[in-house]
Scaffold this motif. Structure first.
Motif, short mmCIF file in Angstrom:
data_model
loop_
_atom_site.label_atom_id
_atom_site.label_comp_id
_atom_site.label_asym_id
_atom_site.label_seq_id
_atom_site.Cartn_x
_atom_site.Cartn_y
_atom_site.Cartn_z
N VAL A 66 -29.01 52.12 65.35
CA VAL A 66 -27.72 52.18 64.66
C VAL A 66 -27.49 53.56 64.06
N ASN A 67 -28.44 54.04 63.27
CA ASN A 67 -28.28 55.37 62.66
C ASN A 67 -28.53 56.49 63.66
N PHE A 68 -29.32 56.23 64.70
CA PHE A 68 -29.50 57.24 65.75
C PHE A 68 -28.17 57.52 66.44
N VAL A 69 -27.43 56.47 66.78
CA VAL A 69 -26.12 56.65 67.41
C VAL A 69 -25.14 57.33 66.45
N LEU A 70 -25.16 56.88 65.19
CA LEU A 70 -24.28 57.47 64.19
C LEU A 70 -24.48 58.98 64.10
N LEU A 71 -25.73 59.40 63.91
CA LEU A 71 -26.00 60.81 63.67
C LEU A 71 -26.04 61.62 64.96
N GLY A 72 -26.37 60.97 66.08
CA GLY A 72 -26.26 61.66 67.36
C GLY A 72 -24.82 62.04 67.66
N MET A 73 -23.89 61.11 67.39
CA MET A 73 -22.48 61.42 67.59
C MET A 73 -22.00 62.44 66.56
N THR A 74 -22.59 62.41 65.36
CA THR A 74 -22.25 63.43 64.35
C THR A 74 -22.56 64.83 64.87
N VAL A 75 -23.76 65.01 65.42
CA VAL A 75 -24.16 66.33 65.94
C VAL A 75 -23.25 66.74 67.10
N ALA A 76 -22.97 65.81 68.01
CA ALA A 76 -22.11 66.13 69.15
C ALA A 76 -20.72 66.55 68.70
N THR A 77 -20.25 65.94 67.62
CA THR A 77 -18.90 66.25 67.12
C THR A 77 -18.86 67.59 66.39
N GLN A 78 -19.91 67.92 65.66
CA GLN A 78 -19.90 69.10 64.80
C GLN A 78 -19.53 70.38 65.56
N PHE A 79 -20.03 70.52 66.78
CA PHE A 79 -19.78 71.74 67.53
C PHE A 79 -18.33 71.84 68.02
N ALA A 80 -17.60 70.71 68.02
CA ALA A 80 -16.21 70.71 68.50
C ALA A 80 -15.21 70.83 67.36
N VAL A 81 -15.65 70.75 66.12
CA VAL A 81 -14.70 70.73 65.00
C VAL A 81 -13.90 72.03 64.88
N PRO A 82 -14.53 73.23 64.94
CA PRO A 82 -13.70 74.45 64.84
C PRO A 82 -12.62 74.52 65.92
N TRP A 83 -12.97 74.13 67.15
CA TRP A 83 -11.98 74.11 68.23
C TRP A 83 -10.85 73.14 67.91
N SER A 84 -11.19 71.97 67.37
CA SER A 84 -10.19 70.96 67.05
C SER A 84 -9.23 71.45 65.98
N ILE A 85 -9.78 72.13 64.96
CA ILE A 85 -8.92 72.65 63.90
C ILE A 85 -7.98 73.71 64.44
N SER A 86 -8.49 74.54 65.35
CA SER A 86 -7.63 75.60 65.91
C SER A 86 -6.50 75.02 66.76
N ARG A 87 -6.66 73.80 67.28
CA ARG A 87 -5.62 73.18 68.10
C ARG A 87 -4.69 72.29 67.29
N ALA A 88 -5.27 71.46 66.42
CA ALA A 88 -4.46 70.45 65.74
C ALA A 88 -4.17 70.77 64.28
N GLY A 89 -4.91 71.69 63.68
CA GLY A 89 -4.68 72.03 62.27
C GLY A 89 -5.56 71.23 61.33
#
Length: 407
Positions: A66-89
């Motif tokens: 349960v927490n492995f999936v939670l935090l694994g998806m957290t790590v996968a998301t973290q690298f995409a956040v700057p790109w997402s902010i630059s596109r969506a604000g």
């Protein structure tokens, strides 16, 4: 006699000007609310969602997932956040992070089956990944460069409060009051959306870097940068692997719910105080001298915990359990800050963003791996052997801890 010119009057002494609080910066109070409310939803469910899966029939391996999936998806998301902010604000990204954290908490109550629980944990991981990266960046951009340290410290203080309160109380509340009150607390991030919009008003519309903050820009990280970051990241992985195991399985290690709450509270409080005070010590004697002793102490305390949790911890062992959790918190808090300082030194002064991203990814990866690894070992051999393995992994990082960071 020669006449002397009258001496000019001495101007009255001006009172010393006080530096205004970092909270007075526009948007900082709203950011504090985002951190406080967002991390409340995360912290309340971290020990409870695995317990909910066990309620539905999962074994300790499934609970660890349960927490492995939670935090694994957290790590996968973290690298995409700057790109997402630059596109969506900022407004859209921060608000979506709170939605992804809050809505799944309410949906958890509909079923305790393992697969839906894992799917909802994955969505929560996306929300938490957004919150950790975007809020950290916002703390830097809301103030002038000379006050970044104070801003990050204030933001860290806001997020530490729910970790100290809700993480230890979650397991107790689920056992004493039922799971639904915890799921409602887990949905609190939905109340933080107005604060997200207020934070966004004071940030550049579609970028993570404000031109008024030139020091935020940094050269592209090279292979040598990531290799230099490998050593502190591995040490961080080991200690967060250990901490993640305790946070995930504390409600299953003890006979009474209050014991779980007391242990996690001791761990959280000692960790928070250590992170606050360790900086003063490192300024005096340096970072590298402290890493190896804390690595050894981590291995020793998890060796003790392995003996303690061979069978379910009872009320008669309460003092030993709480004291062991407190020492775990000491190591957990100290090595977090020490490895962060080592990462900044290893990456160099112009790659602070790279060091921060890698450090955050290492932190969440270690927490996720601890939940999964100890859960799997516990299925076949029990939690005692799982904690013994954690102690061994910590000890194996000692050679890395003995190497000095380059200036």
């Amino acid at each position: 006699m020669t006449a002397h010119a009258p001496e000019p009057p001495v101007p009255p002494e001006q009172p010393a000007t006080r530096t205004p609080s970092v909270w007075s910066a526009p948007g900082m109070v709203a950011l504090g609310l985002v951190a406080l409310i967002g991390f409340s939803g995360y912290a309340a469910l971290l020990p409870v969602a695995p317990l909910w899966a066990v309620e539905g029939g999962a074994d300790s391996g499934g609970a660890g997932l349960v927490n492995f999936v939670l935090l694994g998806m957290t790590v996968a998301t973290q690298f995409a956040v700057p790109w997402s902010i630059s596109r969506a604000g900022w407004a859209w990204v921060l608000s979506l992070g709170m939605v992804f954290l809050g809505v799944p908490s309410l949906l958890h109550g509909l079923t305790d089956a393992l697969l839906p629980t894992l799917a909802l944990s994955a969505v929560r991981g996306i929300g938490f990944g957004i919150l950790t990266v975007a809020a950290n960046a916002a703390a830097v951009l809301l103030v002038e460069p000379s006050r970044r340290g104070a801003a990050v410290g204030a933001y860290s203080a806001a997020l530490s409060i729910p970790n100290v309160i809700f993480m230890p109380l979650g397991g107790w509340a689920a056992s004493a009051l039922g799971f639904w009150p915890v799921f409602v607390v887990g949905a609190l991030p939905l109340l933080g959306i107005p604060a997200c919009l207020e934070v966004a008003r004071h940030l550049p519309a579609r970028a993570t870097h404000d031109p008024r903050h030139p020091a935020a820009d940094e050269p592209e990280a090279t292979t040598s940068t990531y290799l230099a970051l490998l050593r502190p990241t591995i040490i961080l992985l080991a200690v967060t692997l250990a901490g993640g195991a305790v946070i995930t399985f504390a409600p299953q290690l003890v006979a009474q719910p209050w014991l779980s709450a007391a242990g996690l509270f001791a761990m959280g409080v000692v960790s928070a105080i250590t992170r606050w005070r360790i900086g003063t010590v490192t300024d005096r004697i340096g970072v590298d001298r402290l890493v190896a002793p804390f690595v050894v102490l981590t291995a020793v305390v998890f060796g003790v915990m392995a003996l303690l949790v061979r069978d379910e911890v009872t009320s008669a062992q309460a003092a030993a359990w709480i004291a062991t959790c407190a020492v775990v918190g000491l190591c957990y808090g100290a090595l977090q800050n020490l490895t962060m300082l080592q990462a900044f030194a290893a990456a160099g002064p112009r790659r602070v963003g790279t060091a921060s991203t890698v450090w955050n990814a290492g932190f969440d990866s270690g927490t996720a791996t601890g939940a999964l690894l100890v859960g799997w070992v516990a299925v076949g051999a029990g939690f005692g052997w799982g904690m013994a393995l954690v102690a061994l992994i910590s000890l194996l990082t000692l050679p890395l801890a003995l190497v000095r960071t380059r200036a």
